[in-house]
Design a protein around this motif. Structure first.
Motif, short mmCIF file in Angstrom:
data_model
loop_
_atom_site.label_atom_id
_atom_site.label_comp_id
_atom_site.label_asym_id
_atom_site.label_seq_id
_atom_site.Cartn_x
_atom_site.Cartn_y
_atom_site.Cartn_z
N GLN A 141 106.19 50.01 29.15
CA GLN A 141 106.97 51.19 29.89
C GLN A 141 106.84 52.48 28.94
O GLN A 141 106.73 53.49 29.64
CB GLN A 141 108.10 50.78 30.09
CG GLN A 141 108.40 49.71 31.25
CD GLN A 141 109.61 49.38 31.68
OE1 GLN A 141 110.50 49.17 30.80
NE2 GLN A 141 109.87 48.65 32.89
N ALA A 149 103.70 54.07 29.04
CA ALA A 149 103.38 54.75 30.41
C ALA A 149 104.13 56.02 30.52
O ALA A 149 103.39 57.08 30.99
CB ALA A 149 103.67 53.72 31.46
N TYR A 208 102.26 59.62 31.20
CA TYR A 208 102.51 60.56 32.28
C TYR A 208 103.29 61.63 31.85
O TYR A 208 103.07 62.85 32.68
CB TYR A 208 103.38 59.73 33.40
CG TYR A 208 102.82 58.49 33.77
CD1 TYR A 208 101.36 58.27 34.24
CD2 TYR A 208 103.30 57.08 33.73
CE1 TYR A 208 100.74 57.29 34.52
CE2 TYR A 208 102.74 56.11 34.02
CZ TYR A 208 101.47 56.02 34.56
OH TYR A 208 100.67 54.83 35.23
N LEU A 227 94.84 60.20 36.70
CA LEU A 227 96.18 59.45 37.20
C LEU A 227 96.14 58.19 37.89
O LEU A 227 96.51 57.23 37.73
CB LEU A 227 97.19 60.60 37.87
CG LEU A 227 98.40 60.02 38.35
CD1 LEU A 227 99.23 59.72 37.31
CD2 LEU A 227 99.04 61.10 39.08
N SER A 228 95.13 58.12 39.00
CA SER A 228 94.97 56.88 39.85
C SER A 228 94.38 55.85 38.57
O SER A 228 94.84 54.79 38.81
CB SER A 228 93.87 57.38 40.66
OG SER A 228 93.54 55.95 41.36
N GLN A 229 93.51 56.14 37.91
CA GLN A 229 92.66 55.10 37.02
C GLN A 229 94.06 54.82 35.89
O GLN A 229 93.95 53.35 35.63
CB GLN A 229 91.86 56.07 36.05
CG GLN A 229 90.61 55.91 36.78
CD GLN A 229 89.44 56.84 35.99
OE1 GLN A 229 89.80 57.38 34.99
NE2 GLN A 229 88.24 56.83 36.48
N GLN A 230 94.85 55.87 35.60
CA GLN A 230 96.12 55.31 34.67
C GLN A 230 96.99 54.36 35.27
O GLN A 230 97.26 53.09 34.64
CB GLN A 230 96.68 56.46 34.02
CG GLN A 230 97.80 56.13 32.83
CD GLN A 230 97.10 55.67 31.73
OE1 GLN A 230 96.21 56.02 31.28
NE2 GLN A 230 97.74 54.68 31.30
N LEU A 231 97.24 54.58 36.36
CA LEU A 231 98.19 53.79 37.31
C LEU A 231 97.46 52.41 37.54
O LEU A 231 98.38 51.25 37.53
CB LEU A 231 98.45 54.31 38.47
CG LEU A 231 99.41 55.54 38.51
CD1 LEU A 231 99.33 56.10 40.08
CD2 LEU A 231 100.60 55.05 38.27
N MET A 232 96.15 52.21 37.84
CA MET A 232 95.49 50.91 37.84
C MET A 232 95.55 50.26 36.61
O MET A 232 95.84 49.07 36.57
CB MET A 232 93.93 51.20 38.44
CG MET A 232 93.94 51.60 39.86
SD MET A 232 94.66 50.46 40.89
CE MET A 232 93.37 49.31 40.96
N GLU A 233 95.17 50.78 35.47
CA GLU A 233 95.37 50.18 34.26
C GLU A 233 96.72 49.44 34.01
O GLU A 233 96.85 48.53 33.35
CB GLU A 233 94.87 51.16 33.25
CG GLU A 233 93.20 51.43 33.14
CD GLU A 233 93.06 52.52 31.94
OE1 GLU A 233 93.77 52.66 31.15
OE2 GLU A 233 91.86 53.19 32.19
N ASP A 234 97.66 50.45 34.16
CA ASP A 234 99.12 50.07 33.66
C ASP A 234 99.45 48.89 34.80
O ASP A 234 100.09 48.06 34.10
CB ASP A 234 100.17 51.23 33.96
CG ASP A 234 99.94 52.27 32.91
OD1 ASP A 234 99.59 51.95 31.92
OD2 ASP A 234 100.52 53.34 33.14
N SER A 235 99.12 48.93 36.02
CA SER A 235 99.34 47.73 36.87
C SER A 235 98.74 46.55 36.54
O SER A 235 99.56 45.38 36.47
CB SER A 235 99.03 48.32 38.38
OG SER A 235 98.50 47.30 39.03
#
Length: 115
Positions: free
Chosen positions: A38, A41, A45, A79-87
């Motif tokens: 967290q 992340a 962000y 941003l989309s790639q980062q969200l996918m990686e974090d998920s």
């Protein structure tokens, strides 16, 4: 006599509380990993948001506005790639925790179930 009684009580207590201690260690490790994820992340962000604020501050005319708008697709992709990686990372930590708890429960059930 009392020494033997206290020794026996101590051993029984240790045996009884061992599963709780193992679970607490697993839980603490899981919370530590999630907290680190967290924090990473939030840092990522925040940096992305700040870079966008700086970029919008550089818009001074139509040419710079067009450049800024052109960069938005790249930024959204990032941003989309980062969200996918974090998920995926969060999911992996959760799955690992579940697997370890399942193993701990199975181990304890095996110990208390008569053969």
């Amino acid at each position: 006599m009392y020494t033997e009684m206290f020794k026996s009580f101590s051993e029984q207590t240790e045996k009884t509380l061992a599963p709780y201690a193992k679970f607490n260690k697993l839980f603490s490790k899981n919370v530590e990993e999630l907290t680190e994820l967290q924090l990473t992340a939030v840092r990522t962000y925040s940096e992305l948001g700040l870079s966008q604020l700086k970029a919008v501050g550089e818009v001074k005319d139509l040419q710079s506005l067009a450049e800024f708008n052109g960069q938005q697709l790249e930024t959204l992709t990032k941003l989309s790639q980062q969200l996918m990686e974090d998920s995926k990372k969060f999911s992996s930590v959760a799955q690992t925790f579940k697997t370890e708890v399942d193993e701990l429960v199975a181990e304890n059930v095996k110990e208390v179930t008569p053969a």
